[in-house]
Design a protein around this motif. Structure first.
Motif, PDB file in Angstrom:
ATOM      1  N   ASN A   3       0.613  -1.416   0.207  1.00 37.76           N
ATOM      2  CA  ASN A   3      -0.001   0.174   0.203  1.00 37.76           C
ATOM      3  C   ASN A   3       0.973   1.125   0.009  1.00 37.76           C
ATOM      4  O   ASN A   3       0.573   2.631  -0.933  1.00 37.76           O
ATOM      5  CB  ASN A   3      -0.697   0.159   1.603  1.00 37.76           C
ATOM      6  CG  ASN A   3      -2.431  -0.020   0.750  1.00 37.76           C
ATOM      7  OD1 ASN A   3      -3.071   0.187  -0.093  1.00 37.76           O
ATOM      8  ND2 ASN A   3      -3.254  -0.784   2.036  1.00 37.76           N
ATOM      9  N   SER A   4       1.547   1.288   1.105  1.00 42.52           N
ATOM     10  CA  SER A   4       2.480   2.677   1.311  1.00 42.52           C
ATOM     11  C   SER A   4       3.199   2.391  -0.295  1.00 42.52           C
ATOM     12  O   SER A   4       3.860   3.518  -1.309  1.00 42.52           O
ATOM     13  CB  SER A   4       3.018   2.975   2.535  1.00 42.52           C
ATOM     14  OG  SER A   4       4.873   1.022   2.288  1.00 42.52           O
ATOM     15  N   LYS A   5       3.895   1.523  -1.305  1.00 39.84           N
ATOM     16  CA  LYS A   5       4.692   1.499  -2.131  1.00 39.84           C
ATOM     17  C   LYS A   5       3.758   2.639  -3.382  1.00 39.84           C
ATOM     18  O   LYS A   5       4.323   3.748  -4.045  1.00 39.84           O
ATOM     19  CB  LYS A   5       4.812   0.294  -2.401  1.00 39.84           C
ATOM     20  CG  LYS A   5       6.300  -0.118  -2.570  1.00 39.84           C
ATOM     21  CD  LYS A   5       6.983  -1.679  -3.269  1.00 39.84           C
ATOM     22  CE  LYS A   5       8.699  -1.133  -2.352  1.00 39.84           C
ATOM     23  NZ  LYS A   5       8.711  -3.096  -3.460  1.00 39.84           N
ATOM     24  N   ILE A   6       2.456   1.650  -3.473  1.00 42.80           N
ATOM     25  CA  ILE A   6       1.292   2.935  -4.413  1.00 42.80           C
ATOM     26  C   ILE A   6       1.441   3.510  -4.339  1.00 42.80           C
ATOM     27  O   ILE A   6       1.360   4.362  -4.722  1.00 42.80           O
ATOM     28  CB  ILE A   6       0.170   1.618  -4.063  1.00 42.80           C
ATOM     29  CG1 ILE A   6       0.511   0.377  -4.991  1.00 42.80           C
ATOM     30  CG2 ILE A   6      -0.931   2.273  -5.228  1.00 42.80           C
ATOM     31  CD1 ILE A   6      -1.148  -0.427  -4.702  1.00 42.80           C
ATOM     32  N   ARG A   7       0.918   3.801  -2.627  1.00 43.02           N
ATOM     33  CA  ARG A   7       0.475   5.480  -1.703  1.00 43.02           C
ATOM     34  C   ARG A   7       2.036   6.211  -2.649  1.00 43.02           C
ATOM     35  O   ARG A   7       1.572   7.663  -3.640  1.00 43.02           O
ATOM     36  CB  ARG A   7       0.731   5.809  -0.853  1.00 43.02           C
ATOM     37  CG  ARG A   7      -0.627   6.364  -1.085  1.00 43.02           C
ATOM     38  CD  ARG A   7      -0.923   6.268   0.988  1.00 43.02           C
ATOM     39  NE  ARG A   7      -1.821   5.393   1.559  1.00 43.02           N
ATOM     40  CZ  ARG A   7      -1.142   5.171   2.675  1.00 43.02           C
ATOM     41  NH1 ARG A   7      -0.193   5.076   3.356  1.00 43.02           N
ATOM     42  NH2 ARG A   7      -1.831   3.782   3.104  1.00 43.02           N
ATOM     43  N   CYS A   8       3.282   6.095  -2.244  1.00 40.96           N
ATOM     44  CA  CYS A   8       4.489   7.036  -2.689  1.00 40.96           C
ATOM     45  C   CYS A   8       4.371   7.345  -4.158  1.00 40.96           C
ATOM     46  O   CYS A   8       4.984   7.684  -5.431  1.00 40.96           O
ATOM     47  CB  CYS A   8       6.174   5.861  -2.135  1.00 40.96           C
ATOM     48  SG  CYS A   8       7.346   6.541  -2.958  1.00 40.96           S
ATOM     49  N   LEU A  10       2.250   7.027  -6.713  1.00 37.59           N
ATOM     50  CA  LEU A  10       1.001   8.056  -6.886  1.00 37.59           C
ATOM     51  C   LEU A  10       1.122   9.499  -6.726  1.00 37.59           C
ATOM     52  O   LEU A  10       1.214   9.980  -7.340  1.00 37.59           O
ATOM     53  CB  LEU A  10      -0.603   7.511  -6.214  1.00 37.59           C
ATOM     54  CG  LEU A  10      -1.473   6.378  -6.736  1.00 37.59           C
ATOM     55  CD1 LEU A  10      -2.340   6.064  -6.057  1.00 37.59           C
ATOM     56  CD2 LEU A  10      -1.057   7.212  -7.867  1.00 37.59           C
ATOM     57  N   PHE A  11       1.917   9.594  -4.961  1.00 41.44           N
ATOM     58  CA  PHE A  11       2.288  10.594  -4.917  1.00 41.44           C
ATOM     59  C   PHE A  11       3.566  10.871  -5.873  1.00 41.44           C
ATOM     60  O   PHE A  11       3.129  12.707  -6.159  1.00 41.44           O
ATOM     61  CB  PHE A  11       3.296  10.789  -3.793  1.00 41.44           C
ATOM     62  CG  PHE A  11       3.233  12.398  -2.892  1.00 41.44           C
ATOM     63  CD1 PHE A  11       2.636  12.587  -2.591  1.00 41.44           C
ATOM     64  CD2 PHE A  11       4.880  12.945  -2.503  1.00 41.44           C
ATOM     65  CE1 PHE A  11       2.434  14.759  -2.673  1.00 41.44           C
ATOM     66  CE2 PHE A  11       5.014  13.964  -2.400  1.00 41.44           C
ATOM     67  CZ  PHE A  11       4.251  14.972  -2.131  1.00 41.44           C
TER      68      PHE A  11
END
Ligand code: HEC
Length: 142
Positions: A3-8, A10-11
């Motif tokens: 999840n945090s990879k995806i968020r990173c 997207l950001f």
């Protein structure tokens, strides 16, 4: 962790998009300025002030910062020789047509004149220019 990879990701993608769109906008205005300098400056002058009684000013002109984009597109494409009152004054010269300018180039030069000198109007998109040209063709075909 996924999840945090995806968020990173997207950001990062959003930042990139923002950067690219800011850069494109700046390029559009740069490009508009170049077109202005080669095709319009000789009459409308570098300060957009025009020449009294001869060439209409673009700086502070109510039509230039107004909402009638279709009229502006038509003037750039077909030239202008109507001797109508513009903000209370008349101009004797004839504006030459610019049949070679593409819709993208017309939107760039319109964006430039609408945001330069004391003018603070919205920029014009290529889509708006294309819509205006379609409208013009309808009128001239009838
Ligand atoms: C040969 C001189 C000449 C050139 C070159 C020229 N113009 Fe003009 N322009 C005029 C004149 C003269 C008028 C007013 C004509 C009239 O009143 O009939 C005018 C009017 C306009 C108007 C309408 C202003 C208003 O208040 O409604 C716009 C917008 C405009 N010009 C933009 C441009 C742009 C952008 C270019 C370059 C692509 C350009 N002109 C090139 C002479 C010129």
């Amino acid at each position: 962790m996924g999840n945090s990879k995806i968020r990173c990701f997207l950001f990062g993608a959003i930042i990139m998009l923002l950067f690219v769109s800011i850069k494109t906008q700046a390029q559009n205005l740069e490009n508009g300025k170049k077109i202005y300098q080669t095709k319009c400056l000789v009459c409308h002058q570098s300060d957009g002030g025009g020449v009294p009684n001869m060439n209409a000013p673009l700086d502070g002109a109510s039509n230039v910062v107004g909402n009638d984009i279709a009229r502006l597109v038509k003037i750039i494409k077909n030239g202008f020789n109507e001797r109508v009152e513009l903000d209370g004054l008349y101009y004797s010269n004839s504006m030459t047509a610019n049949p070679d300018l593409t819709p993208a180039q017309i939107s760039d030069v319109l964006s430039y004149i609408r945001t330069s000198w004391s003018n603070k109007a919205t920029k014009v998109t290529t889509f708006q220019v294309q819509q205006a040209i379609k409208g013009n063709q309808k009128t001239s075909a009838k």
